[in-house]
Enzyme design. Structure first.
Site, PDB file in Angstrom:
ATOM      1  N   ARG A  21       0.901  -1.247  -0.213  1.00 33.54           N
ATOM      2  CA  ARG A  21      -0.009   0.129  -0.031  1.00 33.54           C
ATOM      3  C   ARG A  21       1.006   1.290  -0.030  1.00 33.54           C
ATOM      4  NH1 ARG A  21      -3.621  -3.443   3.401  1.00 33.54           N
ATOM      5  NH2 ARG A  21      -2.606  -2.921   5.278  1.00 33.54           N
TER       6      ARG A  21
ATOM      7  N   PHE B 181     -10.994  -5.810  -5.565  1.00 30.39           N
ATOM      8  CA  PHE B 181     -11.074  -6.594  -4.369  1.00 30.39           C
ATOM      9  C   PHE B 181     -10.622  -5.573  -3.146  1.00 30.39           C
ATOM     10  CE2 PHE B 181      -9.960  -9.402  -7.882  1.00 30.39           C
ATOM     11  CZ  PHE B 181     -10.875 -10.457  -7.742  1.00 30.39           C
TER      12      PHE B 181
ATOM     13  N   ASP C 181     -15.689  -4.179  -4.295  1.00 31.34           N
ATOM     14  CA  ASP C 181     -15.658  -5.256  -3.584  1.00 31.34           C
ATOM     15  C   ASP C 181     -16.834  -6.070  -3.523  1.00 31.34           C
ATOM     16  OD1 ASP C 181     -13.398  -6.369  -1.458  1.00 31.34           O
ATOM     17  OD2 ASP C 181     -15.149  -7.107  -0.758  1.00 31.34           O
TER      18      ASP C 181
ATOM     19  N   ASP D 176      -6.160  -7.539  -5.866  1.00 32.94           N
ATOM     20  CA  ASP D 176      -5.739  -8.370  -4.812  1.00 32.94           C
ATOM     21  C   ASP D 176      -6.917  -9.379  -4.231  1.00 32.94           C
ATOM     22  OD1 ASP D 176      -4.218  -9.202  -2.477  1.00 32.94           O
ATOM     23  OD2 ASP D 176      -5.154  -7.446  -1.268  1.00 32.94           O
TER      24      ASP D 176
ATOM     25  N   CYS E 161      -2.589 -14.726  -2.922  1.00 33.37           N
ATOM     26  CA  CYS E 161      -2.222 -15.028  -1.583  1.00 33.37           C
ATOM     27  C   CYS E 161      -2.721 -16.738  -1.491  1.00 33.37           C
ATOM     28  CB  CYS E 161      -2.943 -14.260  -0.584  1.00 33.37           C
ATOM     29  SG  CYS E 161      -4.966 -14.245  -0.647  1.00 33.37           S
TER      30      CYS E 161
HETATM   31  N1  SAH Z   1      -6.378  -5.186  -0.674  1.00 36.21           N
HETATM   32  C1  SAH Z   1      -7.044  -5.352   0.313  1.00 36.21           C
HETATM   33  C2  SAH Z   1      -7.312  -6.870   0.708  1.00 36.21           C
HETATM   34  C3  SAH Z   1      -8.175  -7.611  -0.300  1.00 36.21           C
HETATM   35  S1  SAH Z   1      -8.707  -9.189   0.368  1.00 36.21           S
HETATM   36  C4  SAH Z   1      -6.577  -4.606   1.438  1.00 36.21           C
HETATM   37  O1  SAH Z   1      -5.481  -3.983   1.215  1.00 36.21           O
HETATM   38  O2  SAH Z   1      -7.040  -4.327   2.626  1.00 36.21           O
HETATM   39  C5  SAH Z   1      -9.743  -9.805  -0.690  1.00 36.21           C
HETATM   40  C6  SAH Z   1     -11.145  -8.922  -0.954  1.00 36.21           C
HETATM   41  O3  SAH Z   1     -11.900  -9.546  -1.954  1.00 36.21           O
HETATM   42  C7  SAH Z   1     -12.180  -9.131   0.167  1.00 36.21           C
HETATM   43  O4  SAH Z   1     -12.364  -7.907   0.720  1.00 36.21           O
HETATM   44  C8  SAH Z   1     -13.329 -10.242  -0.341  1.00 36.21           C
HETATM   45  O5  SAH Z   1     -14.537  -9.519   0.330  1.00 36.21           O
HETATM   46  C9  SAH Z   1     -13.482  -9.580  -1.833  1.00 36.21           C
HETATM   47  N2  SAH Z   1     -13.700 -10.502  -2.619  1.00 36.21           N
HETATM   48  C10 SAH Z   1     -13.729 -11.691  -2.670  1.00 36.21           C
HETATM   49  N3  SAH Z   1     -14.403 -12.466  -4.016  1.00 36.21           N
HETATM   50  C11 SAH Z   1     -14.491 -11.192  -4.615  1.00 36.21           C
HETATM   51  C12 SAH Z   1     -15.230 -11.207  -5.783  1.00 36.21           C
HETATM   52  N4  SAH Z   1     -15.377 -12.326  -6.440  1.00 36.21           N
HETATM   53  N5  SAH Z   1     -15.665  -9.804  -6.262  1.00 36.21           N
HETATM   54  C13 SAH Z   1     -15.159  -8.846  -5.585  1.00 36.21           C
HETATM   55  N6  SAH Z   1     -14.784  -9.103  -4.392  1.00 36.21           N
HETATM   56  C14 SAH Z   1     -14.260 -10.151  -3.909  1.00 36.21           C
END
Ligand code: SAH
Length: 410
Positions: A220, A242, A264, A314, A354
């Site tokens: 970040r 995401f 998200d 992500d 991840c």
């Molecule tokens: N980049 C973020 C962490 C992302 S974690 C940070 O720095 O805080 C992954 C995220 O993807 C989660 O919030 C989850 O709700 C979301 N997610 C999971 N599957 C998804 C999908 N198909 N479409 C959109 N969001 C999704």
């Protein structure tokens, strides 16, 4: 060694000794030749070879595929309360004294104990300001939880220690989920933390993992810096796919990006993302916060010929087991292919996986495949991983679950 009573002992098959010499912390059931002395779940066991020679100390769980997690390779090291205190102190001091984590006097958040990677298998402890959030992932840690809580309290004097052991991994250990206060005061509904001068509200009760994706703090910051040193930052349109509670989005706005779109699937996460953006003094443009499936949303952008300067991908863990890796690979390829198509020439893609089962090598190949199919060109500017509060033990490749690439796309 306290030898008044012989400790329960595990004999290892000859062809499986090497991994123990190489200090890999996991002993799978297939490596166990014999069990002597009927160890209780979680009990400390002596691990030996067929000739009875000492290999390591570990803790036992017959119910798990990983029957022993190794703790020490020194025969004269007693696995007593003092052992746990030394290990915890070592992990904590590495974060604080070596100044790996910038604190600046503000309430901070980072990982204090990273399980196997801190030679404390099964134990995760994250710090959110004055609170600690603990995950006990194994029977060995569950059995020692009261001791570990006492040691953490003694060493760090947190306002409270909250447990978030509601993870799938517990099932494999024969343990139910466990959530709640372990020590001290209840945390507030939202803990406000400071990360590199940006502020975030964290829901340690209901948020993902222990509340925040601490493993991405360094990346970040990298995004924020890329924009800060970009003379055209004010023209940049960023897509944070995401985006969870807006971590990358706040840094992008702070880097003066013109527009940052956060997508998200979770409405709760997006609601908190808005609050985090506003907490950092930025205007909340409702259209820029999208509750949607990223796979669909990227297609929508493609079909409407939308273009972005920077895209962050992500996604959550697509592969939870080795068997799911192929399907996961298709998922990663799909979103990366779409992202390549959506980037302006010279744009940046920050793309992550991840999934533990997807190695850095495989991830690179998947992204490569997506690039070829997109007809674009790209350069690796940086390979990405977690920050130094998430160290990876050199003898434990499984610890390197987070991998990413920063690409310039033409
Ligand atoms: N980049 C973020 C962490 C992302 S974690 C940070 O720095 O805080 C992954 C995220 O993807 C989660 O919030 C989850 O709700 C979301 N997610 C999971 N599957 C998804 C999908 N198909 N479409 C959109 N969001 C999704």
């Amino acid at each position: 060694m306290n030898t008044s009573i012989a400790p329960p002992t595990i004999t290892i098959r000859r062809q499986r000794e090497r991994a123990i010499y190489n200090r890999h912390p996991w002993v799978f059931s297939g490596a166990v030749q014999a069990v002597h002395g009927n160890p209780e779940p979680g009990a400390t066991v002596r691990v030996q070879n067929g000739a009875g020679e000492f290999l390591a100390w570990g803790y036992w769980n017959a119910a798990s595929a990983i029957q022993v997690r190794l703790l020490s390779w020194r025969e004269d090291e007693a696995i007593d309360a003092d052992f746990w205190r030394r290990r915890i102190r070592r992990a904590v001091e590495a974060r604080t004294e070596e100044n790996l984590i910038y604190e600046g006097g503000a309430p901070v958040a980072y990982r204090l104990i990273n399980a196997e990677n801190d030679y404390l298998p099964g134990l995760i402890v994250d710090r959110y300001g004055d609170w600690l959030v603990l995950q006990a992932l194994t029977m060995g840690i569950e059995a020692r939880k009261p001791l570990l809580v006492e040691l953490l309290d003694d060493l760090l004097h947190p306002a409270g220690i909250y447990e978030r052991s509601d993870v799938d991994a517990r099932q494999k250990e024969g343990l139910p989920p466990a959530v709640g206060l372990l020590q001290g005061r209840e945390p507030p509904d939202l803990i406000e933390i400071d990360e590199h001068g940006r502020r975030f509200l964290v829901d340690v009760r209901n948020g993902h993992k222990t509340g925040f994706y601490l493993d991405q703090r360094q990346n970040r910051l990298l995004l924020g810096n890329l924009l800060r040193f970009d003379p055209d930052a004010q023209e940049r349109v960023v897509l944070n796919a995401f985006g969870y509670t807006g971590g990358f989005s706040v840094y992008a706005l702070d880097g003066l990006a013109k527009r940052v779109i956060t997508v998200d699937a979770s409405a709760e996460a997006i609601a908190l993302a808005k609050r985090n953006v506003s907490l950092n003094g930025f205007h909340v443009n409702e259209d820029d916060f999208v509750v949607a499936d990223v796979f669909q949303r990227l297609r929508l952008y493609r079909d409407s010929a939308r273009q972005f300067d920077i895209i962050i991908l992500d996604p959550p863990k697509f592969a939870h087991t080795q068997r799911q890796v192929e399907r996961a690979a298709r998922g990663y390829k799909d979103i990366n292919l779409l992202a390549f198509k959506l980037l302006k020439p010279g744009g940046l893609l920050m793309t992550f996986s991840c999934s533990g089962g997807v190695s850095a090598d495989l991830f690179r190949k998947i992204v490569f495949g997506a690039l070829i199919d997109s007809g674009r060109e790209a350069q690796v500017l940086q390979t990405l991983g977690p920050g130094p509060d998430h160290p990876v033990a050199l003898t434990f490749p499984e610890g390197a679950y987070l991998k990413g690439l920063l690409l310039r796309v033409w």
